[in-house]
Design a protein around this motif. Structure first.
Motif, PDB file in Angstrom:
ATOM      1  N   UNK A 186       0.823  -1.213   0.000  1.00 41.76           N
ATOM      2  CA  UNK A 186       0.000   0.000   0.000  1.00 41.76           C
ATOM      3  C   UNK A 186       0.856   1.262   0.000  1.00 41.76           C
ATOM      4  N   UNK A 187       2.095   1.149  -0.478  1.00 37.06           N
ATOM      5  CA  UNK A 187       3.031   2.267  -0.543  1.00 37.06           C
ATOM      6  C   UNK A 187       3.620   2.304  -1.949  1.00 37.06           C
ATOM      7  N   UNK A 188       3.879   3.494  -2.465  1.00 38.31           N
ATOM      8  CA  UNK A 188       4.448   3.641  -3.794  1.00 38.31           C
ATOM      9  C   UNK A 188       5.785   2.928  -3.913  1.00 38.31           C
ATOM     10  N   UNK A 189       6.046   2.371  -5.094  1.00 31.32           N
ATOM     11  CA  UNK A 189       7.260   1.585  -5.311  1.00 31.32           C
ATOM     12  C   UNK A 189       8.517   2.397  -5.044  1.00 31.32           C
ATOM     13  N   UNK A 190       8.645   3.557  -5.669  1.00 33.94           N
ATOM     14  CA  UNK A 190       9.862   4.369  -5.523  1.00 33.94           C
ATOM     15  C   UNK A 190      10.071   4.798  -4.076  1.00 33.94           C
ATOM     16  N   UNK A 191       8.980   5.177  -3.401  1.00 33.65           N
ATOM     17  CA  UNK A 191       9.067   5.591  -2.002  1.00 33.65           C
ATOM     18  C   UNK A 191       9.521   4.416  -1.122  1.00 33.65           C
ATOM     19  N   UNK A 192       8.961   3.240  -1.364  1.00 31.70           N
ATOM     20  CA  UNK A 192       9.305   2.062  -0.574  1.00 31.70           C
ATOM     21  C   UNK A 192      10.772   1.682  -0.772  1.00 31.70           C
ATOM     22  N   UNK A 193      11.215   1.663  -2.030  1.00 31.31           N
ATOM     23  CA  UNK A 193      12.596   1.277  -2.326  1.00 31.31           C
ATOM     24  C   UNK A 193      13.570   2.282  -1.699  1.00 31.31           C
ATOM     25  N   UNK A 194      13.285   3.573  -1.824  1.00 31.86           N
ATOM     26  CA  UNK A 194      14.199   4.564  -1.273  1.00 31.86           C
ATOM     27  C   UNK A 194      14.227   4.518   0.250  1.00 31.86           C
ATOM     28  N   UNK A 195      13.142   4.105   0.881  1.00 33.74           N
ATOM     29  CA  UNK A 195      13.087   4.051   2.340  1.00 33.74           C
ATOM     30  C   UNK A 195      13.728   2.780   2.900  1.00 33.74           C
ATOM     31  N   UNK A 196      13.421   1.639   2.297  1.00 36.07           N
ATOM     32  CA  UNK A 196      13.822   0.367   2.901  1.00 36.07           C
ATOM     33  C   UNK A 196      14.955  -0.361   2.202  1.00 36.07           C
ATOM     34  N   UNK A 197      15.269  -0.007   0.985  1.00 31.29           N
ATOM     35  CA  UNK A 197      16.239  -0.806   0.222  1.00 31.29           C
ATOM     36  C   UNK A 197      17.576  -0.113   0.003  1.00 31.29           C
ATOM     37  N   UNK A 198      17.696   1.122   0.303  1.00 33.41           N
ATOM     38  CA  UNK A 198      18.946   1.820   0.027  1.00 33.41           C
ATOM     39  C   UNK A 198      19.625   2.250   1.290  1.00 33.41           C
TER      40      UNK A 198
END
Length: 69
Positions: free
Chosen positions: A57-69
């Motif tokens: 339920x969160x945008x892809x780019x926002x999720x990746x920048x928050x949790x994956x980088x």
């Protein structure tokens, strides 16, 4: 001879059309994230991030920048 060429052309057209991808729902935009355990994060058709197939339920780019980088 014209019927033979026409038949080959039609057969080639049908073969080409039958080989198209049927799975349009899967996006190829996926990344591997290392948090808690290795997870695959993919972008769904709605633009949300899917972690191991579950919608966050969160945008892809926002999720990746928050949790994956």
């Amino acid at each position: 001879m014209k019927k033979l060429i026409l038949s080959i052309t039609v057969l080639a057209g049908i073969t080409f059309a039958a080989c198209s991808s049927d799975d349009d729902s899967v996006k190829s935009n996926c990344v591997q994230c290392d948090f808690e355990e290795a997870s695959e994060v993919c972008e769904g058709d709605n633009g949300n991030a899917y972690v191991n197939g579950v919608d966050t339920q969160q945008g892809f780019n926002e999720y990746v920048s928050t949790f994956c980088e």
